[in-house]
Motif scaffolding. Structure first.
Motif, PDB file in Angstrom:
ATOM      1  N   ILE A  94       0.918  -1.203   0.063  1.00  0.00           N
ATOM      2  CA  ILE A  94       0.234  -0.195   0.067  1.00  0.00           C
ATOM      3  C   ILE A  94       0.849   1.222  -0.094  1.00  0.00           C
ATOM      4  CG2 ILE A  94      -1.891   1.211   1.437  1.00  0.00           C
ATOM      5  CD1 ILE A  94      -2.565  -1.367  -0.056  1.00  0.00           C
ATOM      6  N   ARG A  95       2.004   1.231   0.735  1.00  0.00           N
ATOM      7  CA  ARG A  95       2.857   2.285   0.849  1.00  0.00           C
ATOM      8  C   ARG A  95       3.542   2.570  -0.536  1.00  0.00           C
ATOM      9  NH1 ARG A  95       2.252   6.465   3.794  1.00  0.00           N
ATOM     10  NH2 ARG A  95       4.810   6.968   3.721  1.00  0.00           N
ATOM     11  N   TRP A  96       3.706   1.545  -1.214  1.00  0.00           N
ATOM     12  CA  TRP A  96       4.390   1.462  -2.509  1.00  0.00           C
ATOM     13  C   TRP A  96       3.691   2.202  -3.378  1.00  0.00           C
ATOM     14  CZ3 TRP A  96       8.256   2.070  -5.164  1.00  0.00           C
ATOM     15  CH2 TRP A  96       8.665   1.473  -6.602  1.00  0.00           C
ATOM     16  N   LEU A  97       2.282   1.681  -3.505  1.00  0.00           N
ATOM     17  CA  LEU A  97       1.378   2.532  -4.126  1.00  0.00           C
ATOM     18  C   LEU A  97       1.235   3.898  -4.075  1.00  0.00           C
ATOM     19  CD1 LEU A  97      -1.484  -0.297  -4.415  1.00  0.00           C
ATOM     20  CD2 LEU A  97      -0.148   0.516  -6.206  1.00  0.00           C
ATOM     21  N   GLU A  98       1.146   4.238  -2.647  1.00  0.00           N
ATOM     22  CA  GLU A  98       1.004   5.956  -2.212  1.00  0.00           C
ATOM     23  C   GLU A  98       2.316   6.360  -2.734  1.00  0.00           C
ATOM     24  OE1 GLU A  98      -1.455   6.003   1.935  1.00  0.00           O
ATOM     25  OE2 GLU A  98       0.354   5.400   2.070  1.00  0.00           O
ATOM     26  N   GLY A  99       3.469   6.000  -2.602  1.00  0.00           N
ATOM     27  CA  GLY A  99       4.718   6.579  -3.065  1.00  0.00           C
ATOM     28  C   GLY A  99       4.751   6.767  -4.678  1.00  0.00           C
ATOM     29  N   CYS A 100       4.304   5.850  -5.270  1.00  0.00           N
ATOM     30  CA  CYS A 100       4.153   6.108  -6.773  1.00  0.00           C
ATOM     31  C   CYS A 100       3.103   6.920  -7.197  1.00  0.00           C
ATOM     32  CB  CYS A 100       3.772   4.515  -7.392  1.00  0.00           C
ATOM     33  SG  CYS A 100       5.157   3.479  -7.279  1.00  0.00           S
ATOM     34  N   LYS A 101       2.015   7.060  -6.477  1.00  0.00           N
ATOM     35  CA  LYS A 101       1.134   8.028  -6.895  1.00  0.00           C
ATOM     36  C   LYS A 101       1.714   9.412  -6.577  1.00  0.00           C
ATOM     37  CE  LYS A 101      -3.796   9.381  -5.611  1.00  0.00           C
ATOM     38  NZ  LYS A 101      -4.942   9.165  -5.037  1.00  0.00           N
ATOM     39  N   ASP A 102       2.408   9.805  -5.603  1.00  0.00           N
ATOM     40  CA  ASP A 102       2.905  10.921  -5.053  1.00  0.00           C
ATOM     41  C   ASP A 102       4.021  11.398  -6.010  1.00  0.00           C
ATOM     42  OD1 ASP A 102       3.205  12.865  -3.268  1.00  0.00           O
ATOM     43  OD2 ASP A 102       5.210  12.088  -2.620  1.00  0.00           O
ATOM     44  N   LYS A 103       4.787  10.412  -6.429  1.00  0.00           N
ATOM     45  CA  LYS A 103       5.634  10.760  -7.719  1.00  0.00           C
ATOM     46  C   LYS A 103       5.132  11.219  -8.899  1.00  0.00           C
ATOM     47  CE  LYS A 103       9.707  10.475  -7.619  1.00  0.00           C
ATOM     48  NZ  LYS A 103      10.575  11.365  -7.540  1.00  0.00           N
ATOM     49  N   CYS A 104       3.961  11.182  -9.030  1.00  0.00           N
ATOM     50  CA  CYS A 104       3.199  11.511 -10.297  1.00  0.00           C
ATOM     51  C   CYS A 104       3.032  13.168 -10.211  1.00  0.00           C
ATOM     52  CB  CYS A 104       1.726  10.989 -10.521  1.00  0.00           C
ATOM     53  SG  CYS A 104       1.774   9.381 -11.085  1.00  0.00           S
ATOM     54  N   GLY A 105       3.155  13.750  -9.010  1.00  0.00           N
ATOM     55  CA  GLY A 105       3.234  15.061  -8.927  1.00  0.00           C
ATOM     56  C   GLY A 105       2.095  15.742  -9.550  1.00  0.00           C
ATOM     57  N   ASP A 106       2.379  16.756 -10.347  1.00  0.00           N
ATOM     58  CA  ASP A 106       1.219  17.681 -10.898  1.00  0.00           C
ATOM     59  C   ASP A 106       0.683  17.053 -12.134  1.00  0.00           C
ATOM     60  OD1 ASP A 106       3.406  17.937 -12.412  1.00  0.00           O
ATOM     61  OD2 ASP A 106       3.230  20.178 -12.816  1.00  0.00           O
ATOM     62  N   GLN A 107       1.049  15.927 -12.584  1.00  0.00           N
ATOM     63  CA  GLN A 107       0.536  15.071 -13.683  1.00  0.00           C
ATOM     64  C   GLN A 107      -0.413  13.858 -12.849  1.00  0.00           C
ATOM     65  OE1 GLN A 107       0.959  15.964 -16.871  1.00  0.00           O
ATOM     66  NE2 GLN A 107       2.161  17.575 -16.181  1.00  0.00           N
ATOM     67  N   LYS A 108      -0.714  13.974 -11.759  1.00  0.00           N
ATOM     68  CA  LYS A 108      -1.455  12.937 -10.902  1.00  0.00           C
ATOM     69  C   LYS A 108      -2.690  12.658 -11.894  1.00  0.00           C
ATOM     70  CE  LYS A 108      -0.679  12.997  -6.704  1.00  0.00           C
ATOM     71  NZ  LYS A 108      -0.534  13.701  -5.377  1.00  0.00           N
ATOM     72  N   ALA A 109      -3.529  13.497 -12.166  1.00  0.00           N
ATOM     73  CA  ALA A 109      -4.788  13.457 -12.852  1.00  0.00           C
ATOM     74  C   ALA A 109      -4.627  12.712 -14.094  1.00  0.00           C
ATOM     75  CB  ALA A 109      -5.419  14.948 -13.162  1.00  0.00           C
ATOM     76  N   THR A 110      -3.321  12.620 -14.784  1.00  0.00           N
ATOM     77  CA  THR A 110      -3.433  11.928 -16.095  1.00  0.00           C
ATOM     78  C   THR A 110      -2.473  10.834 -15.816  1.00  0.00           C
ATOM     79  OG1 THR A 110      -1.568  13.392 -16.968  1.00  0.00           O
ATOM     80  CG2 THR A 110      -3.789  13.886 -17.580  1.00  0.00           C
ATOM     81  N   LEU A 111      -1.527  10.712 -15.078  1.00  0.00           N
ATOM     82  CA  LEU A 111      -0.451   9.511 -15.213  1.00  0.00           C
ATOM     83  C   LEU A 111      -0.763   8.636 -14.022  1.00  0.00           C
ATOM     84  CD1 LEU A 111       2.239   8.878 -16.233  1.00  0.00           C
ATOM     85  CD2 LEU A 111       3.488  10.382 -14.476  1.00  0.00           C
ATOM     86  N   TYR A 112      -1.392   9.037 -12.904  1.00  0.00           N
ATOM     87  CA  TYR A 112      -1.661   7.803 -12.022  1.00  0.00           C
ATOM     88  C   TYR A 112      -2.891   6.894 -12.742  1.00  0.00           C
ATOM     89  CZ  TYR A 112      -3.171   5.634  -7.716  1.00  0.00           C
ATOM     90  OH  TYR A 112      -3.401   4.681  -6.763  1.00  0.00           O
ATOM     91  N   PRO A 113      -4.030   7.424 -13.049  1.00  0.00           N
ATOM     92  CA  PRO A 113      -4.774   6.522 -13.950  1.00  0.00           C
ATOM     93  C   PRO A 113      -4.132   5.518 -14.927  1.00  0.00           C
ATOM     94  CG  PRO A 113      -5.907   8.675 -13.639  1.00  0.00           C
ATOM     95  CD  PRO A 113      -4.569   8.880 -13.507  1.00  0.00           C
ATOM     96  N   TYR A 114      -3.380   6.033 -15.659  1.00  0.00           N
ATOM     97  CA  TYR A 114      -2.466   5.179 -16.743  1.00  0.00           C
ATOM     98  C   TYR A 114      -1.879   4.219 -15.953  1.00  0.00           C
ATOM     99  CZ  TYR A 114       1.263   3.681 -19.313  1.00  0.00           C
ATOM    100  OH  TYR A 114       2.298   2.838 -20.149  1.00  0.00           O
ATOM    101  N   LEU A 115      -1.063   4.371 -14.837  1.00  0.00           N
ATOM    102  CA  LEU A 115      -0.302   3.515 -13.998  1.00  0.00           C
ATOM    103  C   LEU A 115      -1.460   2.588 -13.463  1.00  0.00           C
ATOM    104  CD1 LEU A 115       2.232   5.478 -12.060  1.00  0.00           C
ATOM    105  CD2 LEU A 115       2.737   4.072 -14.156  1.00  0.00           C
ATOM    106  N   LEU A 116      -2.454   2.876 -13.039  1.00  0.00           N
ATOM    107  CA  LEU A 116      -3.530   2.155 -12.201  1.00  0.00           C
ATOM    108  C   LEU A 116      -4.089   1.210 -13.181  1.00  0.00           C
ATOM    109  CD1 LEU A 116      -4.413   1.871  -9.352  1.00  0.00           C
ATOM    110  CD2 LEU A 116      -6.452   3.394  -9.865  1.00  0.00           C
ATOM    111  N   GLU A 117      -4.263   1.568 -14.598  1.00  0.00           N
ATOM    112  CA  GLU A 117      -4.974   0.911 -15.572  1.00  0.00           C
ATOM    113  C   GLU A 117      -4.000  -0.263 -15.934  1.00  0.00           C
ATOM    114  OE1 GLU A 117      -5.376   1.241 -20.111  1.00  0.00           O
ATOM    115  OE2 GLU A 117      -6.079   2.830 -18.956  1.00  0.00           O
ATOM    116  N   LYS A 118      -2.683   0.047 -15.909  1.00  0.00           N
ATOM    117  CA  LYS A 118      -1.569  -0.891 -16.150  1.00  0.00           C
ATOM    118  C   LYS A 118      -1.364  -2.178 -15.156  1.00  0.00           C
ATOM    119  CE  LYS A 118      -0.517   0.432 -20.448  1.00  0.00           C
ATOM    120  NZ  LYS A 118      -0.763  -0.302 -21.669  1.00  0.00           N
TER     121      LYS A 118
END
Length: 149
Positions: A94-118
């Motif tokens: 869970i912490r790994w997922l949180e860290g990866c989401k946080d690394k998306c920064g200001d692109q969180k709205a576009t990049l995180y859904p892509y990562l989650l889909e994959k």
């Protein structure tokens, strides 16, 4: 007397400048060749896929990745999730997922859904809930921001 002092000073300055530039060149040569993105991904996939890896080593690899100026690729995220599952540490996943989401920064709205889909098939295979499924994306006791008023 003055010419001897000037000559010695010029010689000292010249040797110090030449010595510095050769040291800088030597340090730059130590960095080696540049690693491609595919090689980087394979290196971290291999790191997380090692037999006998323990929780500390997994945390070290994840911390190193999250400290870099990049968003981990879905392959690396999946390898980290599988490693967390092998040591049976759901909190680490869970912490790994949180860290990866946080690394998306200001692109969180576009990049995180892509990562989650994959990575969703891997999450379902391993039985790991997403941050949104757990409700961690909306803290229960969080104060309302003064800028939202």
């Amino acid at each position: 007397m003055l010419s001897i002092t000037a000559r010695n000073l010029a010689s000292a300055l010249r040797s110090s400048l030449v010595g510095t530039s050769s040291r800088v060149a030597a340090v730059r040569c130590l960095h080696g060749t540049e690693e491609s993105a595919e090689e980087f991904d394979k290196r971290y996939e291999k790191y997380f896929s090692r037999d006998g890896i323990d929780g500390w080593e997994i945390r070290k690899g994840m911390n190193d990745l999250l400290g870099m100026d990049l968003v981990p690729s879905p392959k690396i995220i999946e390898a980290g999730l599988r490693a967390s599952r092998r040591v049976n540490d759901i909190a680490l996943a869970i912490r790994w997922l949180e860290g990866c989401k946080d690394k998306c920064g200001d692109q969180k709205a576009t990049l995180y859904p892509y990562l989650l889909e994959k990575i969703t098939p891997t999450l379902q295979e391993l039985g790991i809930p997403t941050i949104e499924e757990l409700g961690y994306d909306k803290p229960e006791l969080a104060l309302k921001s003064v800028y939202d008023a």
